[in-house]
Design an enzyme around this catalytic site. Structure first.
Site, short mmCIF file in Angstrom:
data_model
loop_
_atom_site.label_atom_id
_atom_site.label_comp_id
_atom_site.label_asym_id
_atom_site.label_seq_id
_atom_site.Cartn_x
_atom_site.Cartn_y
_atom_site.Cartn_z
N GLY A 40 -2.39 -10.40 0.76
CA GLY A 40 -2.44 -9.06 0.18
C GLY A 40 -2.46 -9.01 -1.33
O GLY A 40 -3.13 -8.17 -1.93
N ASP A 96 1.68 -7.28 -3.14
CA ASP A 96 0.87 -6.06 -3.19
C ASP A 96 1.73 -4.82 -3.02
O ASP A 96 1.58 -3.84 -3.73
CB ASP A 96 -0.24 -6.10 -2.12
N ASP A 99 7.66 -2.61 0.91
CA ASP A 99 7.78 -1.60 1.97
C ASP A 99 9.23 -1.61 2.47
O ASP A 99 10.11 -1.05 1.81
CB ASP A 99 6.75 -1.95 3.06
N LYS A 127 7.11 1.59 -1.83
CA LYS A 127 7.43 2.72 -0.94
C LYS A 127 8.95 2.75 -0.78
O LYS A 127 9.48 2.26 0.21
CB LYS A 127 6.83 2.49 0.46
N PHE A 148 0.22 4.60 5.12
CA PHE A 148 -0.35 3.26 5.25
C PHE A 148 -1.62 3.18 4.42
O PHE A 148 -2.56 3.93 4.62
CB PHE A 148 -0.64 2.93 6.71
N VAL A 149 -1.61 2.25 3.47
CA VAL A 149 -2.73 2.18 2.52
C VAL A 149 -3.53 0.89 2.71
O VAL A 149 -3.01 -0.13 3.16
CB VAL A 149 -2.24 2.27 1.06
N ASP A 155 -4.91 -4.87 3.68
CA ASP A 155 -5.78 -4.81 4.85
C ASP A 155 -5.22 -3.95 5.96
O ASP A 155 -4.04 -3.58 5.97
CB ASP A 155 -5.96 -6.23 5.42
N ARG A 161 -9.81 -5.33 2.59
CA ARG A 161 -9.22 -5.96 1.40
C ARG A 161 -10.17 -5.88 0.21
O ARG A 161 -9.74 -5.92 -0.94
CB ARG A 161 -8.92 -7.44 1.67
P1 5GP Z 1 7.90 -5.39 3.78
O1 5GP Z 1 8.31 -6.78 4.17
O2 5GP Z 1 8.39 -4.97 2.42
O3 5GP Z 1 8.21 -4.39 4.84
O4 5GP Z 1 6.35 -5.35 3.78
C1 5GP Z 1 5.61 -6.01 2.89
C2 5GP Z 1 4.28 -6.36 3.51
O5 5GP Z 1 3.90 -5.47 4.58
C3 5GP Z 1 3.24 -6.19 2.45
O6 5GP Z 1 3.10 -7.36 1.71
C4 5GP Z 1 2.03 -5.85 3.29
O7 5GP Z 1 1.43 -7.03 3.73
C5 5GP Z 1 2.57 -5.10 4.48
N1 5GP Z 1 2.49 -3.63 4.25
C6 5GP Z 1 3.49 -2.78 4.08
N2 5GP Z 1 3.04 -1.52 3.90
C7 5GP Z 1 1.70 -1.61 3.95
C8 5GP Z 1 0.65 -0.65 3.81
O8 5GP Z 1 0.83 0.55 3.58
N3 5GP Z 1 -0.61 -1.13 3.94
C9 5GP Z 1 -0.90 -2.44 4.17
N4 5GP Z 1 -2.18 -2.79 4.27
N5 5GP Z 1 0.07 -3.37 4.30
C10 5GP Z 1 1.36 -2.95 4.19
MG MG Z 2 1.71 -8.81 2.13
#
Ligand code: 5GP
Ligand code: MG
Length: 195
Positions: A40, A96, A99, A127, A148-149, A155, A161
């Site tokens: 990402g 990237d 979340d 977020k 969700f972006v 992706d 991507r």
């Molecule tokens: P976390 O571990 O903080 O929940 O999530 C991080 C990973 O989840 C990011 O690096 C990404 O790969 C994926 N992710 C979280 N939110 C999004 C989103 O809105 N869009 C996409 N494409 N991937 C996301």
């Molecule tokens: Mg990621």
């Protein structure tokens, strides 16, 4: 699935320039080891490192969190070889999007175990409303709501991507869709209405 524009190429460029300036100011001439979270952060990292003035080394790790649906965090799989090289280095972990925080929290723990001189985190997107693990980025491009972006490295199911801008991917009528009402005041989050 329809896509709704969220962050334009020009807005991304402006944010990357600002982040580069902030990082240059923070580290001065100290050598920096950038650890990019693939896949990402690939596009963002490529742009960001070209804004950095100090000597830069590049390292990559892979993280995958399976999203059964676009909004549900799944199992986290991390591939992180060669972290021993980070010992005594100033490390900048680049992802990237921040979340739930699980990915960067886990990677931070792995990197700290290698005894770097310092560790800071960069996330192009944040977020904060989705956070389940307490982790904060030191440098943030944009705060966004719970949508969700895709695009600019992000992706859905391996696709999108390559899109140069960032858009919201959601079927119309679902909570993630740009037209759906959002809870709470928007604060300094982005206005989701297309320009
Ligand atoms: P976390 O571990 O903080 O929940 O999530 C991080 C990973 O989840 C990011 O690096 C990404 O790969 C994926 N992710 C979280 N939110 C999004 C989103 O809105 N869009 C996409 N494409 N991937 C996301
Ligand atoms: Mg990621």
């Amino acid at each position: 699935m329809p896509r709704t524009p969220l962050i334009s190429q020009a807005q991304i460029r402006t944010a990357v320039v600002r982040l580069g300036a902030e990082i240059n100011e923070r580290y001065g001439a100290h050598e920096l080891t950038v650890v990019s979270v693939l896949h990402g952060a690939l596009v963002f990292t490529a742009d960001l490192i070209r804004r950095l003035d100090m000597p830069v080394r590049l390292h990559t790790v892979s993280a995958r969190s399976y999203h059964a649906q676009a909004t549900a965090p799944g199992e986290l799989q991390v591939q992180a070889d060669g972290l021993a090289e980070l010992r005594d280095r100033h490390v900048l972990l680049v992802d990237d999007i921040l979340d739930t925080g699980r990915t960067l929290a886990h990677l931070s723990t792995l990197i700290r175990a290698a005894s770097p001189a310092s560790l800071r985190l960069v996330a192009l997107l944040d977020k904060p409303s989705r956070r389940s693990t307490p982790v904060q980025a030191d440098f943030v491009g944009f705060e966004i709501p719970d949508v969700f972006v895709v695009g600019y490295g992000l992706d859905h199911d391996g696709r999108f991507r390559n899109l140069p801008d960032i858009s919201v991917l959601a079927p119309a009528g679902t909570p993630g869709h740009a037209d759906a009402p959002r809870p709470g005041p928007p604060g300094d989050t982005l206005d989701l209405r297309p320009e």
